[in-house]
Design a protein around this motif. Sequence first.
Motif, PDB file in Angstrom:
ATOM      1  N   GLU A   1       5.532 -17.432 -39.465  1.00  0.00           N
ATOM      2  CA  GLU A   1       6.666 -17.187 -38.553  1.00  0.00           C
ATOM      3  C   GLU A   1       6.668 -15.403 -38.200  1.00  0.00           C
ATOM      4  O   GLU A   1       6.945 -15.066 -36.871  1.00  0.00           O
ATOM      5  CB  GLU A   1       8.062 -17.688 -39.020  1.00  0.00           C
ATOM      6  CG  GLU A   1       9.086 -17.327 -37.958  1.00  0.00           C
ATOM      7  CD  GLU A   1      10.446 -18.078 -38.440  1.00  0.00           C
ATOM      8  OE1 GLU A   1      11.397 -17.624 -38.392  1.00  0.00           O
ATOM      9  OE2 GLU A   1      10.247 -19.395 -38.624  1.00  0.00           O
ATOM     10  N   LYS A   2       6.106 -14.767 -39.134  1.00  0.00           N
ATOM     11  CA  LYS A   2       6.221 -13.461 -38.884  1.00  0.00           C
ATOM     12  C   LYS A   2       4.939 -13.072 -38.027  1.00  0.00           C
ATOM     13  O   LYS A   2       5.180 -12.261 -37.055  1.00  0.00           O
ATOM     14  CB  LYS A   2       5.804 -12.542 -40.173  1.00  0.00           C
ATOM     15  CG  LYS A   2       5.903 -11.236 -40.186  1.00  0.00           C
ATOM     16  CD  LYS A   2       5.575 -10.468 -41.590  1.00  0.00           C
ATOM     17  CE  LYS A   2       5.808  -8.947 -41.287  1.00  0.00           C
ATOM     18  NZ  LYS A   2       5.091  -8.363 -40.219  1.00  0.00           N
ATOM     19  N   ALA A   3       3.890 -13.762 -37.912  1.00  0.00           N
ATOM     20  CA  ALA A   3       2.643 -13.572 -37.230  1.00  0.00           C
ATOM     21  C   ALA A   3       2.941 -13.828 -35.782  1.00  0.00           C
ATOM     22  O   ALA A   3       2.791 -13.173 -35.146  1.00  0.00           O
ATOM     23  CB  ALA A   3       1.576 -14.355 -37.797  1.00  0.00           C
ATOM     24  N   VAL A   4       3.732 -14.875 -35.535  1.00  0.00           N
ATOM     25  CA  VAL A   4       4.225 -15.337 -34.388  1.00  0.00           C
ATOM     26  C   VAL A   4       5.141 -14.283 -33.790  1.00  0.00           C
ATOM     27  O   VAL A   4       4.999 -13.891 -32.540  1.00  0.00           O
ATOM     28  CB  VAL A   4       4.873 -16.726 -34.236  1.00  0.00           C
ATOM     29  CG1 VAL A   4       5.318 -16.924 -32.992  1.00  0.00           C
ATOM     30  CG2 VAL A   4       3.759 -17.689 -34.877  1.00  0.00           C
ATOM     31  N   SER A   5       6.196 -13.945 -34.615  1.00  0.00           N
ATOM     32  CA  SER A   5       7.237 -13.091 -34.274  1.00  0.00           C
ATOM     33  C   SER A   5       6.306 -11.583 -33.956  1.00  0.00           C
ATOM     34  O   SER A   5       7.019 -10.891 -32.965  1.00  0.00           O
ATOM     35  CB  SER A   5       8.183 -12.885 -35.211  1.00  0.00           C
ATOM     36  OG  SER A   5       8.849 -14.099 -35.413  1.00  0.00           O
ATOM     37  N   ASP A   6       5.497 -11.289 -34.527  1.00  0.00           N
ATOM     38  CA  ASP A   6       4.634  -9.922 -34.350  1.00  0.00           C
ATOM     39  C   ASP A   6       4.082  -9.993 -32.950  1.00  0.00           C
ATOM     40  O   ASP A   6       3.494  -8.893 -32.599  1.00  0.00           O
ATOM     41  CB  ASP A   6       3.763  -9.604 -35.348  1.00  0.00           C
ATOM     42  CG  ASP A   6       4.635  -9.208 -36.480  1.00  0.00           C
ATOM     43  OD1 ASP A   6       6.099  -8.894 -36.483  1.00  0.00           O
ATOM     44  OD2 ASP A   6       4.210  -9.054 -37.824  1.00  0.00           O
ATOM     45  N   LEU A   7       3.652 -11.035 -32.432  1.00  0.00           N
ATOM     46  CA  LEU A   7       2.925 -11.199 -31.150  1.00  0.00           C
ATOM     47  C   LEU A   7       3.800 -10.447 -29.925  1.00  0.00           C
ATOM     48  O   LEU A   7       5.108 -10.367 -30.084  1.00  0.00           O
ATOM     49  CB  LEU A   7       2.555 -12.566 -30.679  1.00  0.00           C
ATOM     50  CG  LEU A   7       1.609 -13.424 -31.421  1.00  0.00           C
ATOM     51  CD1 LEU A   7       1.685 -14.804 -30.932  1.00  0.00           C
ATOM     52  CD2 LEU A   7       0.366 -12.805 -31.255  1.00  0.00           C
TER      53      LEU A   7
END
Length: 228
Positions: free
Chosen positions: A132-138
């Motif tokens: 979720e963090k990786a997606v949110s950081d996009l």
Amino acid sequence: MNSIRPIDYELLKDEEIIDLILNGETTLYELLIRKFNLRLYRISMSIVNDDMEAEDVMQTAYINAYLQLANFQNKSSFGTWLTRIVINESLLYKKKQAKREQLIINSSEKDHQTENNPLKELMNQELKTLLEKAVSDLPEKYRLVFVMREVEELSTQETMDILQLSESNVKVRLNRAKEMLRNDLSTYYKSEQVFAFDLVRCDRIVNFVMSKIADYHGKKNPGMRGTI
């Protein structure tokens, strides 16, 4: 004597439900809310990046959609129309948030204070998993396309219609998002894991929106308050 078979509302098309709502069966709006809650939550989250703010955005979008329901003209699917509304509300929230953050920064600089920005803390508190963090950081334009295509599994055409992008732009942004997430994350993501939306949250949004609709009709016609 022939008996009248009860209507199975779950089998009705969105447009048929809308017709019934416009003809006075306002409680059926709950069916549409529950149907699209997960999609709208994920898409709003991909823009505002805060789960409680995403709920507020969704509630506002549902109420605005209800008030404009008579203007829905079937030029696109109801889901596409509704998704555009929540995207607009999400972008409006983000713009207002940016102004609030700037006011806080200006105030801090003026008073020579070094306090943490509470809005930034709110934005980070719900990043529960590595994925979720990786997606949110996009970046937003890649994150939004990724969530719509890979998490919500919307078609390229529907994504094009909602975001008003060309087919090539949708594909380029999706591919770029995947590259940025890197191959080692590709085995982690499952649609049910990204921006999870549980029954409690679903009920909370349904109850809020339906109570506002009841208040709206009650103010227009006090005699209707007990019938919704």
